[in-house]
Motif scaffolding. Structure first.
Motif, PDB file in Angstrom:
ATOM      1  N   TYR A   1      50.055 108.877  72.972  1.00 20.59           N
ATOM      2  CA  TYR A   1      50.320 110.315  72.295  1.00 20.59           C
ATOM      3  C   TYR A   1      49.167 111.032  72.158  1.00 20.59           C
ATOM      4  CZ  TYR A   1      54.468 107.406  70.898  1.00 20.59           C
ATOM      5  OH  TYR A   1      55.519 106.708  70.792  1.00 20.59           O
TER       6      TYR A   1
ATOM      7  N   SER B   1      48.124 115.210  70.800  1.00 18.66           N
ATOM      8  CA  SER B   1      48.378 116.483  70.276  1.00 18.66           C
ATOM      9  C   SER B   1      47.478 117.703  70.258  1.00 18.66           C
ATOM     10  CB  SER B   1      48.710 116.174  68.988  1.00 18.66           C
ATOM     11  OG  SER B   1      49.705 114.865  68.825  1.00 18.66           O
TER      12      SER B   1
ATOM     13  N   TYR C   1      46.211 120.703  67.540  1.00 15.51           N
ATOM     14  CA  TYR C   1      46.489 121.556  66.405  1.00 15.51           C
ATOM     15  C   TYR C   1      45.430 122.673  66.482  1.00 15.51           C
ATOM     16  CZ  TYR C   1      48.453 117.010  64.575  1.00 15.51           C
ATOM     17  OH  TYR C   1      49.137 115.762  64.507  1.00 15.51           O
TER      18      TYR C   1
ATOM     19  N   GLN D   1      43.522 125.316  63.513  1.00 13.99           N
ATOM     20  CA  GLN D   1      43.337 125.305  61.762  1.00 13.99           C
ATOM     21  C   GLN D   1      42.552 126.810  61.760  1.00 13.99           C
ATOM     22  OE1 GLN D   1      40.344 122.622  60.384  1.00 13.99           O
ATOM     23  NE2 GLN D   1      41.455 122.741  58.251  1.00 13.99           N
TER      24      GLN D   1
ATOM     25  N   LEU E   1      45.806 122.049  59.115  1.00 18.82           N
ATOM     26  CA  LEU E   1      45.889 122.169  60.506  1.00 18.82           C
ATOM     27  C   LEU E   1      47.725 122.190  60.844  1.00 18.82           C
ATOM     28  CD1 LEU E   1      43.232 120.329  60.126  1.00 18.82           C
ATOM     29  CD2 LEU E   1      43.900 119.394  62.529  1.00 18.82           C
TER      30      LEU E   1
ATOM     31  N   LEU F   1      50.406 122.002  64.248  1.00 19.35           N
ATOM     32  CA  LEU F   1      50.702 121.383  65.257  1.00 19.35           C
ATOM     33  C   LEU F   1      51.331 122.416  66.404  1.00 19.35           C
ATOM     34  CD1 LEU F   1      50.892 118.743  66.924  1.00 19.35           C
ATOM     35  CD2 LEU F   1      53.504 118.475  66.327  1.00 19.35           C
TER      36      LEU F   1
ATOM     37  N   TYR G   1      52.483 118.520  71.607  1.00 18.62           N
ATOM     38  CA  TYR G   1      52.155 117.144  71.574  1.00 18.62           C
ATOM     39  C   TYR G   1      52.804 116.656  72.712  1.00 18.62           C
ATOM     40  CZ  TYR G   1      56.702 116.201  69.693  1.00 18.62           C
ATOM     41  OH  TYR G   1      58.152 116.221  69.506  1.00 18.62           O
TER      42      TYR G   1
ATOM     43  N   VAL H   1      54.060 112.631  74.538  1.00 17.21           N
ATOM     44  CA  VAL H   1      54.240 111.151  74.182  1.00 17.21           C
ATOM     45  C   VAL H   1      53.828 110.255  75.146  1.00 17.21           C
ATOM     46  CG1 VAL H   1      56.068 111.628  72.409  1.00 17.21           C
ATOM     47  CG2 VAL H   1      56.783 111.345  74.686  1.00 17.21           C
TER      48      VAL H   1
ATOM     49  N   PHE I   1      41.715 121.649  67.381  1.00 19.75           N
ATOM     50  CA  PHE I   1      41.530 120.081  67.362  1.00 19.75           C
ATOM     51  C   PHE I   1      42.549 119.680  68.521  1.00 19.75           C
ATOM     52  CE2 PHE I   1      38.235 119.843  64.223  1.00 19.75           C
ATOM     53  CZ  PHE I   1      38.496 121.062  63.348  1.00 19.75           C
TER      54      PHE I   1
ATOM     55  N   THR J   1      46.784 109.146  69.423  1.00 18.71           N
ATOM     56  CA  THR J   1      47.041 107.722  68.997  1.00 18.71           C
ATOM     57  C   THR J   1      47.845 106.980  70.014  1.00 18.71           C
ATOM     58  OG1 THR J   1      48.118 106.945  66.807  1.00 18.71           O
ATOM     59  CG2 THR J   1      49.233 108.922  68.099  1.00 18.71           C
TER      60      THR J   1
ATOM     61  N   ALA K   1      51.230 104.332  66.282  1.00 20.80           N
ATOM     62  CA  ALA K   1      51.147 105.693  65.322  1.00 20.80           C
ATOM     63  C   ALA K   1      50.542 105.479  63.898  1.00 20.80           C
ATOM     64  CB  ALA K   1      52.514 106.307  65.358  1.00 20.80           C
TER      65      ALA K   1
ATOM     66  N   GLU L   1      47.519 105.690  62.981  1.00 22.08           N
ATOM     67  CA  GLU L   1      46.250 106.839  62.841  1.00 22.08           C
ATOM     68  C   GLU L   1      46.122 107.495  64.120  1.00 22.08           C
ATOM     69  OE1 GLU L   1      43.397 103.120  62.874  1.00 22.08           O
ATOM     70  OE2 GLU L   1      42.086 105.294  62.645  1.00 22.08           O
ATOM     71  N   GLN L   2      45.766 108.845  63.644  1.00 22.49           N
ATOM     72  CA  GLN L   2      45.424 109.647  64.773  1.00 22.49           C
ATOM     73  C   GLN L   2      43.848 109.918  64.873  1.00 22.49           C
ATOM     74  OE1 GLN L   2      47.251 113.174  66.111  1.00 22.49           O
ATOM     75  NE2 GLN L   2      49.108 112.751  64.933  1.00 22.49           N
TER      76      GLN L   2
ATOM     77  N   PHE M   1      40.916 112.287  65.934  1.00 28.26           N
ATOM     78  CA  PHE M   1      40.618 113.660  66.248  1.00 28.26           C
ATOM     79  C   PHE M   1      39.582 113.877  67.060  1.00 28.26           C
ATOM     80  CE2 PHE M   1      43.987 115.856  64.135  1.00 28.26           C
ATOM     81  CZ  PHE M   1      44.355 115.199  63.361  1.00 28.26           C
ATOM     82  N   GLY M   2      39.322 114.735  67.928  1.00 35.46           N
ATOM     83  CA  GLY M   2      38.137 115.337  68.579  1.00 35.46           C
ATOM     84  C   GLY M   2      37.239 116.211  67.622  1.00 35.46           C
TER      85      GLY M   2
END
Lengths: 111, 112
Positions: free
Chosen positions: B31, B33, B35, B37, B43, B45, B48, B50, B90, B94, B98, B100-101, B103-104
């Protein structure tokens, strides 16, 4: 997904426990409570999640009330590096890749 | 592991220009995604995925395109940049559990 309500800001003294509340009165039975934090312009960081039992990991503890309508994230010994915006997010685990962020709580740890 | 990487870190575009924001992960996560901000906001979405070849729209997809040809990469394309797309972007990934995600570090985009 259930809506969450968090205080916009909180302060805590360094070394003390920081207790961050979250209300989620419309939570349904299969929804989890997730907590993330964002330290000054960095990408959000996962902290902890839970369904109905209290959870603890190396970062924090999560206390969920018996009726699951509210929860508290506890940072047991807050440090200056814990200053961040903390987000409480409620969703089903199959949708956990689609996070919906609210405004969060801006936690400031004071020396 | 490098985790989730994003390039560039900063970008300034003129209205109407196009560009691609790059995102890569080396954790073999299914997964991914995107986002955005905006200042003082949480943030939101955008799109995304899958898995390779499968993408879907998030909360604010207009003005953005995505594709997922490999597990590792998930680029975000702005076809005709607008000032309303000035934001910090961002990317996250994950695994199938699922829990925890990841993030970059984000790409800060300014459209003038």
């Amino acid at each position: 997904d259930a809506k969450t309500t968090q205080p916009p800001s909180m302060d805590c003294a360094e070394g003390r426990a920081a207790n961050l509340p979250c209300n989620h009165s419309t939570i349904s039975g299969n929804e989890y409570v997730y907590w993330y934090r964002q330290i000054h312009s960095q990408g959000p960081q996962y902290i902890i999640h839970g369904l109905k039992n209290n959870e603890t990991n190396e970062m924090a503890s999560l206390i969920i009330t018996e009726d699951r309508k509210s929860s508290t994230l506890i940072l047991p010994h807050a440090t200056l590096r814990d200053t961040a915006v903390y987000y409480c997010i409620v969703l089903i685990i199959q949708g956990a890749q689609k996070l919906v962020f609210g405004q969060g709580t801006r936690l400031t740890i004071n020396p | 592991n490098a985790g989730v990487t994003q390039t560039p870190k900063f970008q300034v575009l003129k209205t109407g220009q196009s560009m691609t924001l790059q995102c890569a992960q080396d954790m073999n996560h299914e997964y991914m995604s995107w986002y955005r901000q905006d200042p003082g906001m949480g943030l939101r979405l955008i799109h995304y995925s899958v898995g390779a070849g499968i993408t879907d729209q998030g909360e604010v997809p207009n003005g953005y395109n995505v594709s997922r040809s490999t597990t590792e990469d998930f680029p975000l394309r702005l076809l005709s940049a607008a000032p309303s797309q000035t934001s910090v972007y961002f990317c996250a990934s994950t695994d199938g559990t699922a829990y925890e995600q990841y993030f970059g570090p984000g790409t800060r985009l300014t459209v003038t």
